[in-house]
Design an enzyme around this catalytic site. Structure first.
Site, PDB file in Angstrom:
ATOM      1  N   ASP A   1      31.868  35.383  44.185  1.00 17.98           N
ATOM      2  CA  ASP A   1      30.956  35.856  45.291  1.00 17.98           C
ATOM      3  C   ASP A   1      31.695  36.927  46.069  1.00 17.98           C
ATOM      4  O   ASP A   1      32.825  36.394  46.763  1.00 17.98           O
ATOM      5  CB  ASP A   1      30.305  34.972  46.116  1.00 17.98           C
TER       6      ASP A   1
ATOM      7  N   HIS B   1      44.707  37.457  27.055  1.00 17.98           N
ATOM      8  CA  HIS B   1      44.465  35.971  26.957  1.00 17.98           C
ATOM      9  C   HIS B   1      45.591  35.430  27.037  1.00 17.98           C
ATOM     10  O   HIS B   1      45.383  34.297  27.536  1.00 17.98           O
ATOM     11  CB  HIS B   1      43.602  35.836  25.763  1.00 17.98           C
TER      12      HIS B   1
END
Length: 464
Positions: free
Chosen positions: A385, A170
């Protein structure tokens, strides 16, 4: 009354066959250099690995194509542009983190599972069954320093769909930065030669000033002793996800006076969850309780941070009150506290945080009697996608922050089986507290409609 119904994925068990993990390096030579993280990036509260998961349906136009092979190749090509991700974190003097851009690569695992996407049920939401099988914790890879910064597992399903799971250090990026990288991989997987958004490092923009000075009040970093053992224990935890759609929000808004009707869904829901959670945990009336809101600060700067910046650019503003006041006052009291905390975040506030990190040794935000919420509805996980269309589910794989259970919840966009759009929110509490939480939720929502509760995957949805 709440009606208990079984989750479609409650007892789902399947087998995953994994190949051996491998390092995927940039497809071309990249600069060999050391790049400093910002003083927002390397605070203690971000020194952990955060997992996300994406479910993809089969697509007839992609029949015969291997998602693991396509994504692995695209990762290598994307790392040419995002080459710091292929390096390793080092720690310098005063705990300063930096990326040693070694070009070693990210960890990649390909796998096959004897399960179809349909078997996960219509309601794809955390916690996911057999999660540990969908993102293998490669031994020795979870440390913050000197290990790969990203771990990816692509699991092919029997139906022709697949699951893309990723774990990120992170300190390197927030949700917006991670989605930017994932979209770069996805664009290349679909045939692009380079990302449409070029990455921008510029971590110096969020460094401490030459003469650090704390100019704002940062109660989120107060060092609060856990005198009554209120940090939630690891054992006997219940994990459930709750759906809030139009009817749920309508029921909650009816609790507010007219002048607060224009408050955002985020502000109202955050106030509710904070209040319900506090009631469920039963702290003493005089104990301080805290709500921490993740606020994206990219647009708070003048000029805004550059397009393509993929570092951490958010704050942890906090509201603090006593448990007694939170329980006894109307909901509007908590809403005003949340609104003020959000409004605290400005460009000066961000500079003040960076200065605080340098002056006070990069402290962790306070977790004692704290509840943290992060809205990822605009992050764009579901839009990624790789060539098989948008994700059936995309976003956080579970609640919590690092190894601290029960502290954090994500607001995840979700469409239920009836086509209603809303939020699904994972909650983690001790079992008895979870029962009280559900009762408190029902006392508000039952006036409008029935609430259904499941176990194991633990999903609450409205039966409108």
């Amino acid at each position: 009354m709440a009606m208990a119904v079984p989750s479609s994925s409650e007892s789902l068990v399947f087998t995953v066959r994994r190949g051996k993990e491998e390092l995927v390096a940039p497809a071309k030579p990249t600069p060999r250099e050391v790049k400093l993280l910002s003083d927002i990036d390397d605070q203690e509260g971000l020194r952990f690995q955060i997992p996300v998961i994406q479910f993809y349906r089969s697509d007839p136009s992609m029949e015969g194509k291997d998602p693991a092979l396509i994504i692995r190749k695209a990762v290598a090509e994307a790392l040419v542009f995002y080459y710091p991700f292929a390096g390793r974190l080092r720690e310098g003097p005063a705990r300063k983190l930096m990326v040693d851009c070694t070009g070693e690569g990210v960890l990649f695992v390909e796998a096959d599972a004897d399960v179809t996407l349909a078997q996960f049920g219509d309601a794809l939401q955390p916690p996911f069954p057999c999660w540990e099988e969908l993102l293998y914790d490669v031994p020795g890879s979870a440390q913050v320093l000197n290990t790969p910064l990203i771990l990816i597992q692509v699991t092919r399903l029997k139906c022709g769909g697949f699951i893309f799971a990723l774990r990120l250090n992170h300190t390197m990026s927030d949700a917006a930065g991670l989605v930017q990288f994932m979209n770069a991989v996805a664009e290349i997987a679909r045939g692009a030669r380079e990302p449409s958004v070029q990455p921008v490092w510029r971590r110096d923009l969020l460094n401490a000033r030459v003469q650090p000075r704390i100019t704002c009040n940062h109660r989120e970093y107060e060092q609060v002793p856990d005198t009554k053992g209120t940090i939630i224990p690891l054992d006997d935890m219940a994990h459930r996800s709750f759906f809030f759609g139009p009817s749920e929000f309508s029921a909650i808004r009816r609790l507010l006076p007219p002048h607060q009707q224009r408050c955002s869904d985020f502000e109202i829901l955050t106030a509710c969850l904070w209040r319900w959670r506090t009631i469920a945990l039963q702290p003493d009336n005089e104990e301080e309780v805290r709500i921490i809101c993740i606020v994206n600060a990219r647009a708070k700067f003048n000029p805004p941070l550059p397009t393509g910046y993929y570092g951490n650019a958010f704050a942890f503003p906090v509201a603090v009150t006593s448990a007694g006041k939170l329980r006894e006052n109307p909901l509007g009291y908590a809403v005003e506290l949340v609104r003020k905390a959000k409004a605290d975040v400005t460009e000066e506030y961000m500079h003040s945080i960076a200065d605080l990190m340098v002056l006070k040794g990069r402290p962790h935000f306070t977790v004692v009697r704290s509840y943290l919420v992060s809205d990822v509805t605009r992050a764009g996980f579901g839009e990624v996608d790789f060539g098989w269309g948008k994700a059936a589910y995309g976003g956080p794989a579970k609640g919590g922050v690092g190894a601290i259970p029960g502290v954090a919840s994500f607001y995840i966009p979700f469409t239920n089986a009836k086509g209603e759009r809303g939020l699904v929110i994972p909650i983690c509490l001790p079992s008895e507290a979870m029962d009280r939480f559900v009762q408190e939720l029902e006392s508000i929502l039952n006036n409008s409609h029935r609430v259904t509760v499941t176990s194991a995957s633990r999903f609450i949805s409205s039966s409108l």
